[in-house]
Design a protein around this motif. Sequence first.
Motif, PDB file in Angstrom:
ATOM      1  N   VAL A  23       0.839  -1.199   0.000  1.00  0.00           N
ATOM      2  CA  VAL A  23       0.000   0.000   0.000  1.00  0.00           C
ATOM      3  C   VAL A  23       0.871   1.245   0.000  1.00  0.00           C
ATOM      4  CG1 VAL A  23      -1.689   1.335   1.312  1.00  0.00           C
ATOM      5  CG2 VAL A  23      -1.932  -1.151   1.134  1.00  0.00           C
ATOM      6  N   GLN A  26       2.173   2.317  -3.364  1.00  0.00           N
ATOM      7  CA  GLN A  26       1.239   2.789  -4.381  1.00  0.00           C
ATOM      8  C   GLN A  26       1.421   4.300  -4.569  1.00  0.00           C
ATOM      9  OE1 GLN A  26      -2.772   1.767  -3.293  1.00  0.00           O
ATOM     10  NE2 GLN A  26      -2.330  -0.423  -3.157  1.00  0.00           N
ATOM     11  N   HIS A  28       0.292   7.779  -4.582  1.00  0.00           N
ATOM     12  CA  HIS A  28      -0.811   8.557  -4.034  1.00  0.00           C
ATOM     13  C   HIS A  28      -0.282   9.884  -3.518  1.00  0.00           C
ATOM     14  CE1 HIS A  28       0.742   6.322  -0.478  1.00  0.00           C
ATOM     15  NE2 HIS A  28       0.557   7.483   0.118  1.00  0.00           N
ATOM     16  N   LEU A  34      -4.838   7.925   0.503  1.00  0.00           N
ATOM     17  CA  LEU A  34      -4.768   6.765  -0.375  1.00  0.00           C
ATOM     18  C   LEU A  34      -5.837   6.768  -1.455  1.00  0.00           C
ATOM     19  CD1 LEU A  34      -4.068   3.964   2.264  1.00  0.00           C
ATOM     20  CD2 LEU A  34      -2.426   5.345   0.972  1.00  0.00           C
ATOM     21  N   GLU A 175     -11.480  -0.061  -5.299  1.00  0.00           N
ATOM     22  CA  GLU A 175     -10.833   0.837  -4.343  1.00  0.00           C
ATOM     23  C   GLU A 175     -10.828   0.228  -2.936  1.00  0.00           C
ATOM     24  OE1 GLU A 175     -12.073   5.063  -6.553  1.00  0.00           O
ATOM     25  OE2 GLU A 175     -12.746   4.639  -4.514  1.00  0.00           O
ATOM     26  N   LYS A 177     -10.321  -2.641  -2.041  1.00  0.00           N
ATOM     27  CA  LYS A 177      -9.272  -3.638  -1.826  1.00  0.00           C
ATOM     28  C   LYS A 177      -8.049  -3.022  -1.154  1.00  0.00           C
ATOM     29  CE  LYS A 177     -10.709  -6.840  -5.468  1.00  0.00           C
ATOM     30  NZ  LYS A 177     -10.340  -7.578  -6.693  1.00  0.00           N
ATOM     31  N   THR A 178      -7.846  -1.724  -1.360  1.00  0.00           N
ATOM     32  CA  THR A 178      -6.788  -1.039  -0.615  1.00  0.00           C
ATOM     33  C   THR A 178      -7.152  -0.986   0.859  1.00  0.00           C
ATOM     34  OG1 THR A 178      -6.123   0.312  -2.508  1.00  0.00           O
ATOM     35  CG2 THR A 178      -5.573   1.159  -0.328  1.00  0.00           C
ATOM     36  N   ALA A 181      -6.469  -4.319   2.365  1.00  0.00           N
ATOM     37  CA  ALA A 181      -5.042  -4.528   2.656  1.00  0.00           C
ATOM     38  C   ALA A 181      -4.661  -3.869   3.972  1.00  0.00           C
ATOM     39  CB  ALA A 181      -4.188  -3.984   1.516  1.00  0.00           C
TER      40      ALA A 181
END
Length: 330
Positions: A23, A26, A28, A34, A175, A177-178, A181
């Motif tokens: 994460v 990623q 962002h 995020l 989204e 799924k972030t 995590a």
Amino acid sequence: MSDEKKADSPLSRERFESLWTGVADQRHDPVAGLFGSDSISWRINRESALFLAAGRAALLQLAHPWVAAALDQRSNLRNDPLARFHHTFRVIFTMVFGTGAQALAVSQFLYTLHTRIEGHLPETVAAYPCGSPYYANEINALCWVYATLVESAVLAYESVLAPLTSAEKETYYAESKTLAALFGIPADALPADWSTFEAYNRAMWSSDALGINSLSREMAHRILHGRGSWVSVPGWYRALTTVWLPERFRAEFALPCRDRERASANRALRWLPRFYAGIPACIRFVGPYQEACARLSGRPPGSLARISNRFWMGQPYMMPGTDQWHRKTL
């Protein structure tokens, strides 16, 4: 997804750290967080209408014997149900609307908190034998809690606003799924898309991975009647929560769903959209969203945002100091 009845061991710190790193890596905006202001996650989670399905999500979580046992043995839900409400939204809203650093910090806090939550079931419930162990950091149990939050949020949103399109639901789920995590759930443990996610929920509702006993039933009724707090839960809210539950759980929780309850829920679903449309944005949109918008504008959150934050999270800002996070209880 793996068979819910076959419990895995708790998520290891090494595996969690790999999720956290994924994460963090990623792309962002560190200030926007995020998801960001253009995300459908902000669009849905900013709505105070999410409160409409909070009771439903809580009861569906209690339908998992592990969750019910953990809340009974390892939390203060009985004596202070508002603390549980505040804890849930403190975590979710910081993950969604906080900065990248805030979201990752609360993720680590949640994992550490969950490592202390384990025990044994006091009786046989559904597929789980008496005395069998439970772990808050077990992936299948985490998946179920995550699923109740994501699915109930869409239900609440669509009860007062225009229904989401299929494409919007797919985007929202992608989204989310972030968010999963950050909960400690790897992508390969989740349904692939929204339609598969809906099928997972339906399968769980009818499976022996879930089940109600006297403990979870008593806790559900405490939540729906506001027992242990100063909050008086209105009858229409209890009726709406009951009607929104799968039929199996209405029966197992011993919740009346007669013509009177159905009529009350239907009346609520008629007047709520009209009422909601007239709420000013400073009240309609939750405090954490307003705080995030203020942050993006380079200013502190206003008094109404801080008041809203206290309602939703029990504190005026999303992320207190790290030491304060670790003093929070489940």
